[in-house]
Design a protein around this motif. Sequence first.
Motif, PDB file in Angstrom:
ATOM      1  N   MET A   1       0.842  -1.190   0.000  1.00 30.94           N
ATOM      2  CA  MET A   1       0.000   0.000   0.000  1.00 30.94           C
ATOM      3  C   MET A   1       0.883   1.248   0.000  1.00 30.94           C
ATOM      4  O   MET A   1       1.824   1.356   0.773  1.00 30.94           O
ATOM      5  N   SER A   2       0.606   2.180  -0.876  1.00 31.56           N
ATOM      6  CA  SER A   2       1.431   3.376  -0.926  1.00 31.56           C
ATOM      7  C   SER A   2       0.877   4.432   0.028  1.00 31.56           C
ATOM      8  O   SER A   2      -0.301   4.419   0.368  1.00 31.56           O
ATOM      9  N   ARG A   3       1.737   5.309   0.450  1.00 30.13           N
ATOM     10  CA  ARG A   3       1.300   6.375   1.338  1.00 30.13           C
ATOM     11  C   ARG A   3       1.528   7.709   0.654  1.00 30.13           C
ATOM     12  O   ARG A   3       2.462   7.875  -0.117  1.00 30.13           O
ATOM     13  N   THR A   4       0.649   8.649   0.939  1.00 32.75           N
ATOM     14  CA  THR A   4       0.741   9.972   0.342  1.00 32.75           C
ATOM     15  C   THR A   4       1.264  10.953   1.384  1.00 32.75           C
ATOM     16  O   THR A   4       0.849  10.921   2.538  1.00 32.75           O
ATOM     17  N   ILE A   5       2.206  11.772   0.954  1.00 31.66           N
ATOM     18  CA  ILE A   5       2.773  12.801   1.831  1.00 31.66           C
ATOM     19  C   ILE A   5       2.700  14.137   1.102  1.00 31.66           C
ATOM     20  O   ILE A   5       2.486  14.169  -0.115  1.00 31.66           O
ATOM     21  N   PHE A   6       2.885  15.229   1.845  1.00 35.17           N
ATOM     22  CA  PHE A   6       3.065  16.516   1.178  1.00 35.17           C
ATOM     23  C   PHE A   6       4.560  16.644   0.932  1.00 35.17           C
ATOM     24  O   PHE A   6       5.348  16.698   1.871  1.00 35.17           O
ATOM     25  N   CYS A   7       4.953  16.630  -0.342  1.00 32.93           N
ATOM     26  CA  CYS A   7       6.368  16.677  -0.701  1.00 32.93           C
ATOM     27  C   CYS A   7       6.875  18.119  -0.644  1.00 32.93           C
ATOM     28  O   CYS A   7       6.360  18.994  -1.343  1.00 32.93           O
ATOM     29  N   THR A   8       7.865  18.345   0.203  1.00 35.76           N
ATOM     30  CA  THR A   8       8.473  19.666   0.355  1.00 35.76           C
ATOM     31  C   THR A   8       9.090  20.135  -0.961  1.00 35.76           C
ATOM     32  O   THR A   8       8.993  21.299  -1.317  1.00 35.76           O
ATOM     33  N   TYR A   9       9.715  19.207  -1.683  1.00 35.04           N
ATOM     34  CA  TYR A   9      10.392  19.563  -2.932  1.00 35.04           C
ATOM     35  C   TYR A   9       9.391  19.909  -4.035  1.00 35.04           C
ATOM     36  O   TYR A   9       9.516  20.930  -4.692  1.00 35.04           O
ATOM     37  N   LEU A  10       8.407  19.051  -4.229  1.00 35.62           N
ATOM     38  CA  LEU A  10       7.428  19.269  -5.311  1.00 35.62           C
ATOM     39  C   LEU A  10       6.331  20.262  -4.928  1.00 35.62           C
ATOM     40  O   LEU A  10       5.607  20.736  -5.793  1.00 35.62           O
ATOM     41  N   GLU A  11       6.211  20.525  -3.621  1.00 31.06           N
ATOM     42  CA  GLU A  11       5.181  21.421  -3.092  1.00 31.06           C
ATOM     43  C   GLU A  11       3.770  20.952  -3.435  1.00 31.06           C
ATOM     44  O   GLU A  11       2.903  21.737  -3.794  1.00 31.06           O
ATOM     45  N   ARG A  12       3.576  19.635  -3.334  1.00 33.76           N
ATOM     46  CA  ARG A  12       2.244  19.055  -3.557  1.00 33.76           C
ATOM     47  C   ARG A  12       2.217  17.660  -2.952  1.00 33.76           C
ATOM     48  O   ARG A  12       3.247  17.088  -2.621  1.00 33.76           O
ATOM     49  N   ASP A  13       1.001  17.116  -2.826  1.00 29.80           N
ATOM     50  CA  ASP A  13       0.871  15.741  -2.356  1.00 29.80           C
ATOM     51  C   ASP A  13       1.435  14.797  -3.407  1.00 29.80           C
ATOM     52  O   ASP A  13       1.227  15.002  -4.612  1.00 29.80           O
ATOM     53  N   ALA A  14       2.149  13.790  -2.941  1.00 29.15           N
ATOM     54  CA  ALA A  14       2.753  12.820  -3.848  1.00 29.15           C
ATOM     55  C   ALA A  14       3.004  11.520  -3.084  1.00 29.15           C
ATOM     56  O   ALA A  14       2.895  11.482  -1.857  1.00 29.15           O
ATOM     57  N   GLU A  15       3.353  10.474  -3.820  1.00 27.89           N
ATOM     58  CA  GLU A  15       3.599   9.172  -3.202  1.00 27.89           C
ATOM     59  C   GLU A  15       4.878   9.217  -2.371  1.00 27.89           C
ATOM     60  O   GLU A  15       5.943   9.608  -2.857  1.00 27.89           O
ATOM     61  N   GLY A  16       4.744   8.819  -1.104  1.00 28.83           N
ATOM     62  CA  GLY A  16       5.883   8.809  -0.193  1.00 28.83           C
ATOM     63  C   GLY A  16       6.741   7.566  -0.352  1.00 28.83           C
ATOM     64  O   GLY A  16       6.362   6.601  -1.015  1.00 28.83           O
ATOM     65  N   GLN A  17       7.904   7.588   0.274  1.00 28.46           N
ATOM     66  CA  GLN A  17       8.823   6.448   0.259  1.00 28.46           C
ATOM     67  C   GLN A  17       8.171   5.262   0.965  1.00 28.46           C
ATOM     68  O   GLN A  17       7.343   5.436   1.855  1.00 28.46           O
ATOM     69  N   ASP A  18       8.585   4.062   0.588  1.00 28.07           N
ATOM     70  CA  ASP A  18       8.081   2.847   1.226  1.00 28.07           C
ATOM     71  C   ASP A  18       8.754   2.605   2.580  1.00 28.07           C
ATOM     72  O   ASP A  18       8.196   1.966   3.460  1.00 28.07           O
ATOM     73  N   PHE A  19       9.971   3.087   2.716  1.00 31.13           N
ATOM     74  CA  PHE A  19      10.716   2.928   3.970  1.00 31.13           C
ATOM     75  C   PHE A  19      11.770   4.038   4.041  1.00 31.13           C
ATOM     76  O   PHE A  19      12.019   4.720   3.049  1.00 31.13           O
ATOM     77  N   GLN A  20      12.373   4.203   5.207  1.00 36.09           N
ATOM     78  CA  GLN A  20      13.383   5.252   5.392  1.00 36.09           C
ATOM     79  C   GLN A  20      14.650   4.872   4.635  1.00 36.09           C
ATOM     80  O   GLN A  20      15.256   3.843   4.889  1.00 36.09           O
ATOM     81  N   LEU A  21      15.042   5.722   3.692  1.00 30.00           N
ATOM     82  CA  LEU A  21      16.170   5.434   2.801  1.00 30.00           C
ATOM     83  C   LEU A  21      17.504   5.946   3.333  1.00 30.00           C
ATOM     84  O   LEU A  21      18.548   5.597   2.806  1.00 30.00           O
ATOM     85  N   TYR A  22      17.456   6.800   4.329  1.00 29.72           N
ATOM     86  CA  TYR A  22      18.665   7.460   4.807  1.00 29.72           C
ATOM     87  C   TYR A  22      18.642   7.402   6.333  1.00 29.72           C
ATOM     88  O   TYR A  22      17.568   7.510   6.933  1.00 29.72           O
ATOM     89  N   PRO A  23      19.791   7.244   6.966  1.00 34.63           N
ATOM     90  CA  PRO A  23      19.810   7.071   8.425  1.00 34.63           C
ATOM     91  C   PRO A  23      19.543   8.362   9.205  1.00 34.63           C
ATOM     92  O   PRO A  23      19.651   9.457   8.662  1.00 34.63           O
ATOM     93  N   GLY A  24      19.212   8.198  10.461  1.00 36.60           N
ATOM     94  CA  GLY A  24      19.149   9.315  11.397  1.00 36.60           C
ATOM     95  C   GLY A  24      17.973  10.255  11.215  1.00 36.60           C
ATOM     96  O   GLY A  24      16.985   9.945  10.549  1.00 36.60           O
TER      97      GLY A  24
END
Length: 90
Positions: A1-24
């Motif tokens: 199941m995909s999750r929708t987030i408000f993307c800071t870069y695109l400045e719109r709702d978009a499909e979020g990552q499936d898992f955390q790609l970067y540490p910390g």
Amino acid sequence: MSRTIFCTYLERDAEGQDFQLYPGELGKRIFNEISKEAWALWQTRQTMLINEKKLSMMNPEHRKLLEQAMVDFLFEKKDVHIEGYTPPEK
């Protein structure tokens, strides 16, 4: 199941990552604020940057430089300067 987030870069709702790609904490911020689409744009830039500057991920200074470029690109919307690269006309 995909999750929708408000993307800071695109400045719109978009499909979020499936898992955390970067540490910390930065990884948590990316997971919560950066869409798959924006991350793909960054990965293209990152590859160009690594190749252009001949960065080694074994070198802590190079990783730090790359991380700063990532933050600038994703959150500050600063374009990554790559020698000899001209972005396509919009």
